[in-house]
Design a protein around this motif. Structure first.
Motif, PDB file in Angstrom:
ATOM      1  N   ILE A 104     -20.687  91.237 -79.840  1.00  0.00           N
ATOM      2  CA  ILE A 104     -21.711  91.949 -80.592  1.00  0.00           C
ATOM      3  C   ILE A 104     -21.985  91.178 -81.885  1.00  0.00           C
ATOM      4  CG2 ILE A 104     -19.982  93.447 -81.693  1.00  0.00           C
ATOM      5  CD1 ILE A 104     -22.025  95.719 -81.581  1.00  0.00           C
ATOM      6  N   CYS A 105     -23.225  91.172 -82.318  1.00  0.00           N
ATOM      7  CA  CYS A 105     -23.582  90.507 -83.574  1.00  0.00           C
ATOM      8  C   CYS A 105     -23.425  91.481 -84.738  1.00  0.00           C
ATOM      9  CB  CYS A 105     -25.029  90.017 -83.537  1.00  0.00           C
ATOM     10  SG  CYS A 105     -25.262  88.606 -82.477  1.00  0.00           S
ATOM     11  N   PHE A 106     -22.892  90.963 -85.816  1.00  0.00           N
ATOM     12  CA  PHE A 106     -22.736  91.718 -87.056  1.00  0.00           C
ATOM     13  C   PHE A 106     -23.500  91.032 -88.172  1.00  0.00           C
ATOM     14  CE2 PHE A 106     -18.285  93.387 -85.822  1.00  0.00           C
ATOM     15  CZ  PHE A 106     -18.845  94.504 -85.248  1.00  0.00           C
ATOM     16  N   ASP A 164     -30.653  99.059 -94.415  1.00  0.00           N
ATOM     17  CA  ASP A 164     -29.560  98.520 -93.600  1.00  0.00           C
ATOM     18  C   ASP A 164     -29.821  98.635 -92.101  1.00  0.00           C
ATOM     19  OD1 ASP A 164     -28.045  97.996 -95.864  1.00  0.00           O
ATOM     20  OD2 ASP A 164     -27.147  99.990 -95.852  1.00  0.00           O
ATOM     21  N   TYR A 165     -30.809  99.420 -91.711  1.00  0.00           N
ATOM     22  CA  TYR A 165     -30.982  99.759 -90.302  1.00  0.00           C
ATOM     23  C   TYR A 165     -31.114  98.521 -89.411  1.00  0.00           C
ATOM     24  CZ  TYR A 165     -32.533 102.077 -86.081  1.00  0.00           C
ATOM     25  OH  TYR A 165     -32.621 102.514 -84.785  1.00  0.00           O
ATOM     26  N   HIS A 166     -31.938  97.566 -89.802  1.00  0.00           N
ATOM     27  CA  HIS A 166     -32.156  96.382 -88.957  1.00  0.00           C
ATOM     28  C   HIS A 166     -30.863  95.574 -88.790  1.00  0.00           C
ATOM     29  CE1 HIS A 166     -33.894  92.909 -87.047  1.00  0.00           C
ATOM     30  NE2 HIS A 166     -33.356  92.143 -87.975  1.00  0.00           N
ATOM     31  N   PRO A 207     -27.121  94.601 -84.036  1.00  0.00           N
ATOM     32  CA  PRO A 207     -25.923  94.747 -83.186  1.00  0.00           C
ATOM     33  C   PRO A 207     -26.225  95.332 -81.810  1.00  0.00           C
ATOM     34  CG  PRO A 207     -25.411  95.426 -85.412  1.00  0.00           C
ATOM     35  CD  PRO A 207     -26.898  95.194 -85.369  1.00  0.00           C
ATOM     36  N   LEU A 208     -27.090  96.356 -81.739  1.00  0.00           N
ATOM     37  CA  LEU A 208     -27.357  96.966 -80.438  1.00  0.00           C
ATOM     38  C   LEU A 208     -28.145  96.046 -79.518  1.00  0.00           C
ATOM     39  CD1 LEU A 208     -28.039 100.704 -81.287  1.00  0.00           C
ATOM     40  CD2 LEU A 208     -25.969  99.637 -80.413  1.00  0.00           C
ATOM     41  N   LYS A 209     -29.076  95.272 -80.071  1.00  0.00           N
ATOM     42  CA  LYS A 209     -29.830  94.322 -79.240  1.00  0.00           C
ATOM     43  C   LYS A 209     -28.923  93.216 -78.714  1.00  0.00           C
ATOM     44  CE  LYS A 209     -34.474  94.791 -81.136  1.00  0.00           C
ATOM     45  NZ  LYS A 209     -35.541  94.146 -81.915  1.00  0.00           N
TER      46      LYS A 209
END
Length: 185
Positions: free
Chosen positions: A67-69, A160-162, A168-170
């Protein structure tokens, strides 16, 4: 002498009648490998495990995922609890990842939703009492469930949403799902 025999008989009764023989034994094999690789504007967290929780009749196998952070420099520290992880970022923001292999079907439905401060407190309670990080009422908190994996995003502002939710979800890539297998005798 009578007292010694009497105490020995009581201890023997308790030990002989205990249900320890019916308790499942759990053995963990191999180790968890994880890495946080810094990239340009984000970092990749990779969780890889060959670990198997072996009970008398079943094997518990966690998922392998990446996952990307947001950038690694923003990560203050993280806690691990068995196969669950909780990441703390600057400004009290956080992302927690849970693998509830046994419980996800009964409690959580798949999808993404906003959750309350109280829900975040209950989700993060297995990690213990936070002294540095307080869950804030005026911030946004989200929950994402994909079968056995739950991701909790907490203390986020609109800005912070993006970086903390959308990216992370994408980027979430589940290489192997967690499962419980019945052991062959």
């Amino acid at each position: 002498m009578r007292r010694y025999i009497y105490i020995s008989a009581i201890i023997l009764c308790f030990v002989g009648c205990s249900s320890y023989k019916s308790m499942p034994s759990v053995v963990y094999r191999n180790v968890i490998q994880e890495s946080i690789k810094p990239m340009n504007d984000y970092c990749i967290y990779h969780f890889f495990s060959n670990i198997k929780g072996i009970m008398d009749e079943e094997e518990r196998i966690p998922a392998n995922y990446q996952i990307c952070f947001p950038p690694k420099r923003l990560i203050k520290y993280y806690l691990n609890l068995d196969i669950n992880r909780c990441f703390f970022f600057t400004k009290s923001r956080g992302i927690a990842i849970f693998q509830d292999i046994q419980d996800w079907k009964r409690v959580h439905t798949n999808g993404f939703r906003q959750i309350s401060k109280d829900s975040v407190d209950s989700y993060l309670s297995p990690f213990g009492d936070f002294k540095e990080i307080k869950i804030k009422e005026d911030k946004n908190h989200y929950l994402y469930v994909d079968n056995e994996i739950r991701i909790v995003f907490y203390n986020l502002s609109q800005e912070d949403y993006h970086s903390f939710v959308e990216l992370p979800l994408k980027s979430l890539k589940i290489e192997r799902r967690g499962e419980i297998r019945i052991r062959k005798q």
